[in-house]
Design an enzyme around this catalytic site. Structure first.
Site, short mmCIF file in Angstrom:
data_model
loop_
_atom_site.label_atom_id
_atom_site.label_comp_id
_atom_site.label_asym_id
_atom_site.label_seq_id
_atom_site.Cartn_x
_atom_site.Cartn_y
_atom_site.Cartn_z
N CYS A 1 37.33 13.89 -9.21
CA CYS A 1 36.43 14.70 -9.79
C CYS A 1 36.56 14.50 -11.30
O CYS A 1 35.83 15.12 -12.25
CB CYS A 1 36.26 16.15 -9.43
N HIS B 1 36.06 22.49 -16.95
CA HIS B 1 35.88 21.73 -15.64
C HIS B 1 35.58 22.84 -14.58
O HIS B 1 34.65 22.71 -13.60
CB HIS B 1 37.41 21.16 -15.42
N GLU C 1 43.16 26.40 -15.47
CA GLU C 1 42.57 26.00 -16.69
C GLU C 1 42.46 27.03 -17.71
O GLU C 1 42.49 26.77 -19.08
CB GLU C 1 40.93 25.56 -16.44
N LYS D 1 29.02 24.30 -13.84
CA LYS D 1 28.87 24.21 -12.38
C LYS D 1 28.58 25.52 -11.71
O LYS D 1 27.99 25.37 -10.69
CB LYS D 1 30.26 23.69 -11.96
N HIS E 1 28.74 21.25 -8.15
CA HIS E 1 29.83 20.14 -8.37
C HIS E 1 29.47 18.89 -7.90
O HIS E 1 29.55 18.57 -6.84
CB HIS E 1 31.28 20.70 -8.05
N PHE F 1 41.40 15.72 -7.68
CA PHE F 1 42.36 15.67 -6.43
C PHE F 1 43.27 14.44 -6.77
O PHE F 1 42.88 13.65 -7.66
CB PHE F 1 41.72 15.32 -5.03
#
Length: 407
Positions: free
Chosen positions: A161, A301, A312, A331, A336, A395
């Site tokens: 991502c 993010h 985050e 998002k 996403h 990931f």
């Protein structure tokens, strides 16, 4: 000036709209675009954020649409928008000096789903001979280059991502190195596949609010329970500033800084102290020769997962010494889009600079008390801004940070 990289064109398709202007308006209204998805019917999580009304046959023609997959359809549409917005054509650029770099996290799981189904039933003759070519992740960049006649470097970035953000960073470096004058860069992905929905659900990463999809994606909210699968694409035209001025292209923003770093921690979980995010942001600030106090707005993010959002938030609080600037998380509205998400964030950040406004975070009703951030909610926040930081993570411990500035 030869090392200064400008953004001269934007192409954008999101659940909020089929182009940059409509997406901006859709994000500013503060609503969410998740809905029950017939493609996912019968699965434990049966909703997503789709591109409503996107007809690749009308945009690309029946033949091209038939031989390519959805992530390629969206990449082609976004690239065409970006090239038009930039005024890019064969008369204004040397095609050997124009590259394409696109981020794709998982390529076309839909084609795999269909082919594997036929394999399991023994209907081998029903497997399309185009399956291999349709599903390779580099086909988005390859088809864009072929469609527009671009003969420079042709690359695909696959960092989960963070891929869309990394693609923009790699494109910037190709220009600064002298390898290209122009690069079309961004990302494209459709997470609306049965395999993706099942796998992410089994991992515990998806929201399970099937009875109320619109409220499912809740970045930084106390009651967040996972992200919502989405689809989308963003392609930006990156260009050497002196080259852009010579051809009188519109300069939308500058790519001031880029940083990338790894967590070196876990396949799917973020480092608990946000080590990779911290290193990526720090590298981007150093690259841009800026300090945290120079950042006017952060595009987070934040996917709406319990662990990821908190990590985050703590990193931002620490880097900005307890006083981060205004934060938004897209998002909540558009879900996403995996490998495309970082490029979508960057495109919207450019629009924020153009409009001097920050779009709101949808579905943030009760902010997590552990998230000590100034998050824009409910309505756009009008404010002067020159510099935006956009964060992306994926990931495998991939992290990327982009710093965009008004020209």
């Amino acid at each position: 000036m030869t090392r200064v990289v400008a953004i001269t064109g934007i192409g954008l398709l999101t659940p909020a709209g089929p182009d940059a202007s409509t997406t901006w308006q859709g994000l500013c209204n503060g609503r969410a675009y998740a809905q029950t998805d017939p493609v996912l019917a019968g699965l434990p999580v049966d909703f997503s954020c789709p591109l409503d009304g996107f007809d690749p046959r009308a945009l690309l023609g029946r033949k091209l649409a038939a031989r390519t997959d959805r992530f390629v359809h969206m990449a082609l549409a976004a690239a065409a928008q970006a090239a038009t917005d930039s005024g890019l054509d064969g008369a204004t650029a040397n095609p050997r000096r124009v590259g394409v770099v696109l981020g794709v996290a998982a390529n076309s799981a839909a084609s795999y789903d269909a082919a594997f189904g036929y394999q399991l039933t023994g209907d081998y003759d029903l497997v399309s001979p185009l399956t291999m070519a349709r599903s390779l992740p580099n086909m988005a960049a390859g088809e864009v280059a072929a469609h527009l006649g671009l003969r420079g470097p042709n690359l695909t970035i696959s960092t989960a991502c963070a891929a869309g953000a990394n693609a923009l960073g790699v494109a910037r470096d190709l220009i600064r190195s002298g390898s290209c004058d122009i690069v079309l860069a961004g990302g494209s992905e459709s997470g609306r596949t049965r395999s993706a929905a099942l796998w992410f659900n089994r991992l515990g990463a998806l929201s399970t609010r099937c009875r109320d999809p619109q409220s499912a994606s809740r970045p930084f909210d106390r009651d967040r329970d996972g992200f919502v699968l989405a689809e989308g694409a963003a392609v930006l035209v990156l260009e050497r500033l002196d080259h852009a001025r010579a051809r009188r292209a519109p300069v939308r923003a500058l790519v001031a800084g880029y940083g990338a770093a790894g967590d070196a921690h876990h396949p799917t979980a973020p480092h608990p102290e946000g080590r990779g995010i911290t290193d990526a942001i720090t590298a981007a600030l150093t690259d841009a020769d800026l300090t945290p106090s120079d950042i006017d707005h952060i595009s987070a993010h934040s996917t709406s997962t319990p662990a990821g959002d908190l990590v985050e938030a703590r990193v931002l609080h620490r880097i900005f010494r307890g006083r981060p600037p205004a934060v938004t998380a897209l998002k909540g509205a558009i879900g996403h889009s995996l490998g495309a998400a970082g490029a979508v964030q960057a495109a919207v950040a450019v629009l924020s600079l153009c409009h001097q406004a920050i779009p709101p975070t949808a579905n943030l009703d009760t902010q997590d008390p552990a998230v000590d951030l100034d998050i824009v909610t409910k309505a756009p926040r009008q404010r002067p801004q020159r510099t935006v930081l956009s964060n992306s993570s994926g990931f495998g411990g991939a992290n990327a940070a982009l710093i965009l500035q008004a020209p």
